[in-house]
Design an enzyme around this catalytic site. Structure first.
Site: not given
Ligand code: MIG
Length: 999
Positions: A584, A587, A663
């Protein structure tokens, strides 16, 4: 020709105001919010601004003030609206769960701004902007603090002009207005051609500016064009392209008066001399790509580049990677590529988490692929300001693109993935149903979750651990209070057939004593100071604030960093036994500011020596993390098919992992968008794709959840996931009916498992996606190019999942040129017709093209629950004389033996030789694996009468009395009620054999 002028600047910003519960939320201290607590307001916890202002174009973010009024339980919010020039426009959206209609107000000075609003639940009042002039104004509103939904306020421009904060607004806007670009003296073309020199497959185009362009004919159908300002073409660092070796093209090169002609067996390339242009033509002379030139705009810091082309007559445009919106076709859109944490995005949000600068242009007759391999912030403008023209460009770097000529869209995708790589076979469990939430907070929750799935008999393969399994959100640590016996917990569930995926974030908290931070300061000898992290220009470690607090970021392309990073997985992957991983925030996402690292951060290139800026490598950062992750896991567990699900990505990511669309939100708009988003990713080379089923932000209604379970099953990544403060979203929390709807949906997925697996193998071999737009399978029917709510799952199944709220009917269009059947039914529909079907909450309208065969198997609670689970093929009658080919692929399912040739590939050809006769021809194209199943069954649908004969070319098939087919020999029976003929054949008789049926 219509040319829409943008008379002035447009501004964009997105403000997401989110009320969150304090106890479980990672704090976000930089974005200050009222810290007040009121007794009577249950949500009297910090209201905070998230995802804010990243679309803002100036570096000064709009100011806002918030206060909580304890008496009224309301937040008052005031946002400064920045200056807007005359003629500028804002569109307003104020919404609760579903986006309301937007209203716009424009600002000729002195005009009374007009705002009309829905009355969303959470929003009590909206006022202002009080005065909105060139000096800006204030937008005032109040929010009901007792309402638990996530109020969201968006202010978007009506003409969406993608840009990035660091870039000069004027110039960037100009660059989107191509007419202005060419008129603007500062934009320069590339001049005229003085000569072209051939060196094998490479053509050097000498320009009268002293610069050169490099054109390489990679194959008869792929041409690679590069043009830069340095004449240095030695380095060809591509993060996407891994293969430049194709069948050697036949090349015929000749100078004509006005152009140079390069002719291959399939394509003519014409290099126009005055001015320099590169056109492409069919062999019959038809122009399929009319170049309108490359232009550059130079500043002291960078060169902006752009390429313009004429649209094909009647062209439609698809692909472009991860795109929101309701249509697959992107004509009329300006799209930016800048990987972004796009929490709560909408159909209007431009760039999302990943960058795949590839598209397909087609008018149903010609099929072109264009891959713009430039990692800087880039953009596509498809006929947005100028009809019949498109352009693409980047804020720096080379004009570097591949032109791909295909006979159809499949051939374009196949060639694109030959360039950029194809997926590996994932472990089979990765194709099962997955359950996630942000976050399961304790071992007990996991035990309960798993027990519930098994007790309720909803098949489930994989459980996810989101960031709360970590100690204070630090990657590669475990929260010992929440998960004191993680290894035991995992093991006990694996014994029941579950697999686990845990999240890993790239940011590493700056904290002495944290083993990842500590080792990251000393483990990477390629850096003089042995650090593994990226640096600011002054040599200090670049920092950003993320969940765990101030953090540093690995320099993932470096070999020493890859080594160090991979080894970090040892504990989780080897000792604890987590099966797969989830990347995650790559970016890379940070809080505040431009929501990512400063753009002058220095990052090492894959060549290990060149150091580039984050401005160049931003879009590939997540991909570099993904590659380092896979590399590490492959070293630690060389036999495993190591599976990683990722959010941030660049072109080519399909060879390293799967992607989900971030998201999204629990609303009907997002359910609908799931289809075009998934299809366009598939067209962009990424097959392993899915959206969070049920929606991430917010809470779905029971109906929406049920519908999403039914749609989600037709995308390879089938995962239920929801946000931190969303209510539970497991399939049983919506009542008995939806639990049943969910069970049936997941069961259908598991029944179709052989098909899902075969499509995965097909993608591994050819790059074609599982989920395909109708035009990919029915290119000759021009009316399917605009259909966004039906799609193909493989070449034969057509999905018409219900995506409308409250639907009692579903209209289905049947593509021309063939008849269609209801899946597992005898009902037949003519191609070119539209039918309306009655639907209820259990309906999953699913159709099969005539002549097709589809493998199914019995439901299992997880992919390998049953040792033996024989396949039943559904066989549908075809048009007389037609032929349909299917490849059944089988292997050991989780390890890499298949790469050593240990698999079985059975080719089946179904022929409708006459209206009363069908044959199935079998042939093991590869036979180096023996599946545990010893036979397979064929259900011939729509068999109008009992067969006169059922026979094999070699061996016999006996008619059985009754309906029990034997397990140890061939046999058949006819069910006259359902008009299905069942034939069972032993695997051992199949090779080079033919089954003949006459009615
Ligand atoms: O901004 O890890 O897209 O799937 O549950 C939150 C927590 C960070 C974003 C991901 C989401 C995940 C969440 N993460």
């Amino acid at each position: 020709m219509q040319f829409q002028r943008l008379s002035s600047y447009s501004f964009a910003f997105i403000i997401l105001l989110t009320a969150i519960t304090a106890c479980v939320s990672p704090s976000n201290p930089k974005l200050a919010a009222p810290e007040k607590e009121c007794e009577q307001a249950p949500y009297s916890v910090p209201l905070y601004v998230r995802g804010s202002f990243n679309d803002w174009m100036s570096e000064t973010h709009p100011k806002y003030e918030m206060d909580l009024n304890c008496e009224t339980s309301e937040y008052t919010v005031a946002i400064d609206i920045p200056p807007l020039k005359e003629g500028g426009k804002y569109a307003f959206k104020v919404a609760d769960e579903d986006w309301g209609p937007s209203t716009t107000f424009s600002v000729p000075e002195g005009d009374e701004p007009l705002i009309e609003l829905d009355s969303p639940k959470a929003l009590t009042t909206v006022k202002g902007p009080d005065v909105l002039t060139e000096a800006g104004g204030k937008l005032l509103f109040t929010l009901d603090a007792t309402n638990p939904s996530e109020p969201t306020v968006k202010v978007e421009p009506t003409d969406y002009i993608p840009e990035h904060p660091i870039f000069d607004v004027d110039r960037l806007l100009n660059s989107y207005q191509f007419e202005n670009v060419v008129r603007d003296k500062e934009w320069k073309g590339t001049g005229n051609v003085s000569k072209v020199k051939q060196k094998g497959q490479v053509f050097w185009v000498h320009l009268d500016t002293g610069l050169k362009a490099r054109i390489e004919v990679l194959s008869d159908k792929i041409v690679h064009m590069r043009h830069n300002d340095t004449n240095d073409y030695e380095n060809d660092i591509s993060y996407a392209v891994i293969n430049r070796k194709f069948d050697t093209p036949t090349i015929n090169f000749k100078e004509e008066q006005e152009y140079f002609a390069i002719k291959t067996a399939e394509l003519d390339v014409e290099i126009n001399k005055k001015p320099f242009r590169v056109h492409f033509k069919e062999k019959d002379g038809t122009v399929i790509h009319q170049d309108l030139g490359v232009y550059k705009h130079k500043t002291d810091e960078r060169t902006y580049i752009i390429k313009k082309a004429k649209s094909l007559e009647g062209a439609r445009y698809y692909g472009f990677g991860e795109r929101s919106g309701f249509t697959t076709k992107k004509n009329g859109e300006a799209m930016r590529n800048w990987n972004k944490d796009a929490y709560g995005y909408s159909e209007h949000t431009d760039n999302l988490y990943s960058t795949i600068p590839f598209f397909i242009e087609t008018n149903g007759k010609f099929f072109n692929g264009v891959f713009f391999d430039n990692s800087y912030q880039s953009y596509f403008n498809i006929e947005k300001y100028v009809e019949d023209e498109y352009f693409f460009g980047a804020t720096d770097g080379e004009m570097d693109y591949y032109f791909i000529h295909g006979n159809d869209s499949k051939e374009v995708v196949e060639q694109y993935t030959e360039l950029t790589g194809r997926m590996q076979m994932p472990p089979k469990w990765a194709l099962g149903f997955h359950q996630c939430r942000y976050s399961y907070m304790s071992e007990q929750e996991i035990y309960d979750l798993a027990r519930n799935f098994r007790e309720k008999k909803i098949p489930l393969d994989t459980i996810y651990l989101d960031i709360h399994y970590m100690d204070s959100f630090k990657s590669f640590t475990v929260d010992k209070e929440r998960f004191p016996n993680l290894k035991k917990m995992i093991k006990e569930h694996q014994d029941q057939g579950f697999t686990f995926i845990s999240i890993i974030d790239p940011h590493i908290k700056i904290e002495e004593g944290y083993h990842v931070y500590d080792s990251g300061l000393t483990s990477c000898p390629q850096a003089k100071d042995n650090t593994c992290f990226v640096k600011a220009p002054d040599g200090s470690l670049a920092q950003g604030e993320v969940w765990p607090g101030d953090s540093v970021f690995p320099d993932y392309f470096r070999d020493d960093v890859i080594e160090w990073w991979g080894e970090l997985y040892r504990e989780l992957a080897v000792d604890v036994g987590i099966d797969g991983f989830w990347n995650d925030m790559g970016e890379p996402a940070t809080f505040g500011g431009i929501k990512t690292l400063p753009l002058d951060t220095l990052i090492t290139e894959p060549d290990q020596k060149t150091v580039s800026t984050h401005a160049k490598l931003h879009n590939v950062y997540g991909f570099s993390q993904l590659q380092a992750t896979l590399d590490g896991l492959d070293k630690l567990r060389p036999d495993n098919r190591n599976y990683v699900l990722a959010r941030a990505a660049y072109a080519g990511m399909q060879r390293t992992g799967a992607i989900w669309t971030g998201d999204n939100s629990s609303n009907w708009a997002h359910l609908k968008m799931n289809i075009p988003m998934g299809l366009n990713l598939g067209l962009s080379g990424i097959s392993m794709v899915g959206a969070d089923v049920g929606g991430f932000v917010g809470a779905p209604t029971p109906e929406l959840f049920g519908r999403w379970m039914q749609l989600g099953l037709f995308f390879p990544v089938y995962r239920n996931h929801t946000a931190l403060k969303s209510p539970p979203q497991e399939p049983w929390v919506f009542g008995e009916e939806i639990e049943k709807v969910s069970r049936e949906a997941v069961e259908l997925r598991y029944e179709l498992f052989p098909l899902v697996y075969d499509l995965t193998y097909e993608s591994h071999k050819t790059g074609l996606p599982h989920a395909r737009p109708l035009f990919m399978e029915n290119p000759e029917d021009l009316s399917v190019y605009d259909i966004d709510d039906q799609f193909h799952f493989g070449d034969a199944l057509m999905v018409a999942a219900v995506v409308e709220e409250g639907a009692t009917q579903r209209k289905v269009y049947f593509p021309k040129g063939k008849n269609w059947y209801t899946f597992r039914g005898n009902q037949k529909f003519e191609g070119g017709s539209t039918e309306s079907f009655d639907v209820d909450i259990f309906s999953i309208p699913l159709f099969v093209k005539e002549g097709a065969i589809i493998p199914t198997q019995g439901v299992e609670q997880y992919y390998d629950e049953l040792e033996v689970n024989p396949i039943t093929f559904e066989v549908y009658p075809g048009a007389v004389g037609s032929q349909y080919e299917y490849t059944l692929y089988r292997d050991a399912e989780v390890k890499k033996e298949y790469l050593k040739g240990e698999y079985q590939e059975l080719h089946i050809t179904h022929q409708q030789s006459a209206s009363n006769s069908q044959t199935l021809a079998f042939n093991f194209a590869h036979n180096n694996y023996t599946p545990p199943e010893k036979y397979m069954t064929f259900a011939f649908r729509d068999a109008q009468s009992a067969p006169r004969s059922v026979s094999l070319s070699v061996g016999s098939v006996d008619k059985v009395n009754g309906t029990d087919l034997p397990e140890d020999k061939n046999g058949f029976y006819y069910d006259s009620k359902t008009k299905v003929l069942y034939v069972r054949l032993l695997d051992e008789v199949l090779d080079n054999n033919t089954l003949n049926i006459t009615y």
